[in-house]
Design a protein around this motif. Sequence first.
Motif, PDB file in Angstrom:
ATOM      1  N   CYS A  94     -24.471 -14.376 -27.885  1.00 61.18           N
ATOM      2  CA  CYS A  94     -23.264 -15.083 -27.441  1.00 61.18           C
ATOM      3  C   CYS A  94     -22.915 -16.262 -28.345  1.00 61.18           C
ATOM      4  O   CYS A  94     -23.767 -16.842 -29.019  1.00 61.18           O
TER       5      CYS A  94
ATOM      6  N   SER B 158     -27.978 -16.193 -17.149  1.00 59.89           N
ATOM      7  CA  SER B 158     -27.918 -15.484 -18.441  1.00 59.89           C
ATOM      8  C   SER B 158     -28.079 -13.984 -18.234  1.00 59.89           C
ATOM      9  O   SER B 158     -27.368 -13.181 -18.866  1.00 59.89           O
TER      10      SER B 158
ATOM     11  N   VAL C 170     -19.473 -10.454 -23.129  1.00 63.26           N
ATOM     12  CA  VAL C 170     -19.352 -11.912 -23.249  1.00 63.26           C
ATOM     13  C   VAL C 170     -19.656 -12.372 -24.666  1.00 63.26           C
ATOM     14  O   VAL C 170     -19.431 -13.538 -24.999  1.00 63.26           O
ATOM     15  N   GLN C 171     -20.146 -11.472 -25.510  1.00 64.95           N
ATOM     16  CA  GLN C 171     -20.495 -11.855 -26.877  1.00 64.95           C
ATOM     17  C   GLN C 171     -19.274 -12.266 -27.698  1.00 64.95           C
ATOM     18  O   GLN C 171     -19.404 -13.004 -28.677  1.00 64.95           O
TER      19      GLN C 171
ATOM     20  N   LEU D 243     -28.607 -17.271 -23.824  1.00 63.15           N
ATOM     21  CA  LEU D 243     -27.362 -16.591 -24.172  1.00 63.15           C
ATOM     22  C   LEU D 243     -27.273 -16.336 -25.676  1.00 63.15           C
ATOM     23  O   LEU D 243     -26.737 -15.304 -26.102  1.00 63.15           O
TER      24      LEU D 243
ATOM     25  N   LEU E 149     -25.200 -11.283 -19.232  1.00 64.39           N
ATOM     26  CA  LEU E 149     -25.478 -10.328 -20.301  1.00 64.39           C
ATOM     27  C   LEU E 149     -25.542  -8.885 -19.809  1.00 64.39           C
ATOM     28  O   LEU E 149     -25.296  -7.946 -20.581  1.00 64.39           O
TER      29      LEU E 149
END
Length: 381
Positions: free
Chosen positions: A29, A325, A3-4, A24, A329
């Motif tokens: 992120c 979160s 998701v970064q 996040l 992650l």
Amino acid sequence: MNVQNKKIAIIGGGPGGLTLARLLQQGGCNIKVYERDLDKNARVQGGNLDLHEESGLAALKKADLLDAFYANYLPDAGKLRLMDSDGKIYLDDHTETHIAEHRPEIDRGPLRKILLESLKDNTVVWDSHFVSMHKEKDGWELLFKNGTQCYADIVIGADGANSKIRPYLSDGKAIYSGVTIIEGNIDDASQNVPYIFKLLKGGKIFAFGNGQSIILSTKGDGSVAFYTGEVVDENWVRDSNIDFKNLTEVKQWFNIHFSEWNAVYHELFETDKVSIVPRPLYHYEASQQWQTQDNFTIIGDAAHVMPPYAGEGVNMAMLDALELSEAMLNGKNLKLAFENFERKMLERASAITALTMMNTVQLHKQNGLQFMLDMFNDFSK
């Protein structure tokens, strides 16, 4: 799942949305928070927030913000006086500690400041009142009231009780609780409501009688926040024909509806330094469900609004942020991560909603004071 490398939009800059943004960002992120307030100096309305160890405080701990919290919390704000409508005190945390030390309190404004200052510059996009969104490529195109638009790969709704983004995920309608509150805030309380201010002693008052309630709390800026609670029809605010911006009309309402309450409580409406907002209280079905999407979910009041009579609202929102979160992650698939998060969140919300609604109903019966006393006796065992 990475998701970064995704553009993540959080709609709403309350405690839940800002906590999620912080957590996040700690995970690397790319976050933007879209908030309807004009800027960071907008006044945050409402009473103090008591944060619970297993939820609100746990989220701040994970966000490395506990030191900042304890540098800004109000040591005496959690001290409670439990009273009846005649002004008699039945329980007094100023002389005997009950549970205040387990749930430290902080003003909404300082908590927001702590969270904002923990974020990277320009994370929050102010004056961004959400209007609509539509699917675009693999994500969403967002439209705001000021005419601006933006694209996000992932959208998370955290825009509160009257969420405009929730309908894109669920068509479930909120249910009226049976209780409407009149929320007020009085500036410079030591001058404008001196007797109430002295009675509060820097803490809070829960008062019950005649099937009604008055909750008061001292804020760090010297103001007093309060809300009355009363069982009325869902459309009472509209049908009463009261202009709630007209303090004379509001005072007349209080003098009639709370006529059996001691004169000390009437001081709240003797000053012209009080701001008033009527709020019918709602909740969602305990069994609510929706179809999980692969790039959109909601947290906090947008997902599970409920009345304030268990002190769980902000704590639920911050715990949502913590759990979401971690799911985003650490998960391998975003849709599966959302599905697991939503299942756990809704199970938790179902139990807390049931507790909250029991409190809401019982506290607005004739024996509401005794119900509250019994509750505190159970805590102390």
